[in-house]
Design an enzyme around this catalytic site. Structure first.
Site, short mmCIF file in Angstrom:
data_model
loop_
_atom_site.label_atom_id
_atom_site.label_comp_id
_atom_site.label_asym_id
_atom_site.label_seq_id
_atom_site.Cartn_x
_atom_site.Cartn_y
_atom_site.Cartn_z
N GLU A 80 13.86 -5.58 0.53
CA GLU A 80 13.24 -6.86 0.88
C GLU A 80 13.93 -8.02 0.16
O GLU A 80 14.55 -7.84 -0.88
CB GLU A 80 11.76 -6.87 0.51
N GLY A 98 3.02 -0.86 0.36
CA GLY A 98 2.43 0.19 1.18
C GLY A 98 3.54 1.08 1.70
O GLY A 98 4.46 0.59 2.36
N GLU A 125 -3.53 -2.89 -0.92
CA GLU A 125 -2.37 -3.22 -1.76
C GLU A 125 -1.49 -4.25 -1.06
O GLU A 125 -1.00 -5.20 -1.68
CB GLU A 125 -1.58 -1.94 -2.05
N GLY A 247 9.32 2.57 -8.76
CA GLY A 247 7.92 2.35 -9.11
C GLY A 247 7.02 2.44 -7.90
O GLY A 247 7.47 2.64 -6.78
N ALA A 248 5.72 2.28 -8.16
CA ALA A 248 4.73 2.30 -7.09
C ALA A 248 3.63 1.31 -7.44
O ALA A 248 3.32 1.10 -8.62
CB ALA A 248 4.14 3.71 -6.91
N GLY A 249 3.06 0.71 -6.42
CA GLY A 249 1.98 -0.25 -6.62
C GLY A 249 0.66 0.47 -6.84
O GLY A 249 0.21 1.26 -6.01
N GLU A 259 1.04 8.38 -6.21
CA GLU A 259 1.96 7.34 -6.70
C GLU A 259 3.24 7.99 -7.24
O GLU A 259 4.34 7.47 -7.03
CB GLU A 259 1.30 6.48 -7.77
N GLU A 262 5.30 8.89 -4.31
CA GLU A 262 5.94 7.69 -3.75
C GLU A 262 7.21 7.35 -4.52
O GLU A 262 8.22 6.97 -3.93
CB GLU A 262 4.96 6.52 -3.76
#
Length: 299
Positions: A80, A98, A125, A247-249, A259, A262
């Site tokens: 992004e 997500g 999230e 990482g993960a949210g 997580e 992910e």
């Protein structure tokens, strides 16, 4: 080239513990969301240009970069952009939050996409990240111009698929791109909500300073154009160490095992393309970035 194997379980036990602790913090009302990451060492030196080329073929990034500067080498496949500004002072930010795996099996990927779009944790999230992006752009932009032009579409990025939205606005006459960058950086999708509390949580639960991870690689031009890509899905080398990071949210509904999974899904977008160094002549020769016409880091 010779593939390099990476142990994606490195630090997994600590990570599970940290996610569980962070969920308790969120339930106690300290914050709503934080992105916490883990570091996976790469056991040998890699050929950065060859690994970048292999990874670029295997991924579908928003931006790509390969750089060597100040003793740091890195390449990555950014999912992004943090902010894009055009010469007419139009600003766009692209929050992704997500995640589900992207396997290459059409039917399985369709099911995973449907699961992603129906998962209350992932939707929550994502929504709070979009709200922060809207609030932040309302600062440098004329508030009536700020709008969400895409909401919860699904973008495919290498080994994962993400919920994606796009927030746009327009800055007043006389404003410059750095004002837009200052308003949105660090990116909400790599920090959390609210940001100050998320920074504290990150410093509590991450064992090592982030360095370039979650930073930005950007192109800025004289006409006021800025294109800043978020540094994720990347490999790094500095001071004789090579590593990956993902990482993960984490939100109130997060489960630590999911997580952790992910982070594995995200790490694989880079780990599957690492190529070992055959000799010492493979280092990039200068400090420029190279990325299929994509942004070069500033000199």
């Amino acid at each position: 080239g010779r593939p390099v194997r990476v142990d994606l379980e490195a630090d997994a036990g600590d990570y599970l513990h940290h996610v569980a602790s962070l969920v308790r913090d969120i339930r106690a009302g300290l914050l709503q969301k934080a992105v916490i990451s883990r570091v996976v060492p790469v056991p040998e030196e890699i050929d950065f240009p060859a690994s970048f080329a292999a990874g670029r073929r295997a991924n579908s990034p928003t931006r790509s970069f390969l750089l060597s500067m100040g003793g740091l080498r890195a390449f990555g496949f950014s999912p992004e952009t943090v902010v894009e500004v055009d010469p007419e002072r139009r600003v766009a930010s692209q929050p992704l939050a997500g995640t589900r795996a992207l396997t290459g099996d059409t039917e399985l990927d369709r099911k995973l996409r449907e699961d992603l779009l129906a998962d209350p944790k992932e939707l929550h999230e994502h929504a709070i990240s979009v709200k922060v992006a809207v609030d932040e752009l309302a600062g440098p932009c004329e508030p009536e111009t700020v709008a969400v032009t895409e909401f919860m579409t699904v973008k495919e990025r290498g080994t994962v698929q993400h919920l994606a939205s796009k927030v746009v606005g327009r800055m007043p006459e006389g404003a410059g791109p750095w004002q837009a960058f200052a308003a949105v950086f660090p990116a909400v999708t790599a920090s959390g909500v609210p940001k100050p509390a998320a920074y504290e949580a990150i410093s509590r639960y991450e064992s090592q300073a982030r360095g370039p991870y979650a930073g930005a690689v950007m192109k800025v031009t004289q006409d006021g154009t800025m294109d800043a890509a978020l540094v994720l899905r990347s490999a790094y080398a500095c001071n004789g160490r090579t590593w990956l990071r993902a990482g993960a949210g984490v939100v109130e509904q997060s489960r630590a095992e999911r997580e952790l999974e992910e982070t594995r899904e995200k790490l694989m977008s880079v780990s599957r393309s690492l190529v070992g160094r055959a000799d010492r002549t493979a280092e990039p020769a200068d400090d420029t970035g190279a990325a299929e016409g994509r942004p070069r880091p500033p000199r």
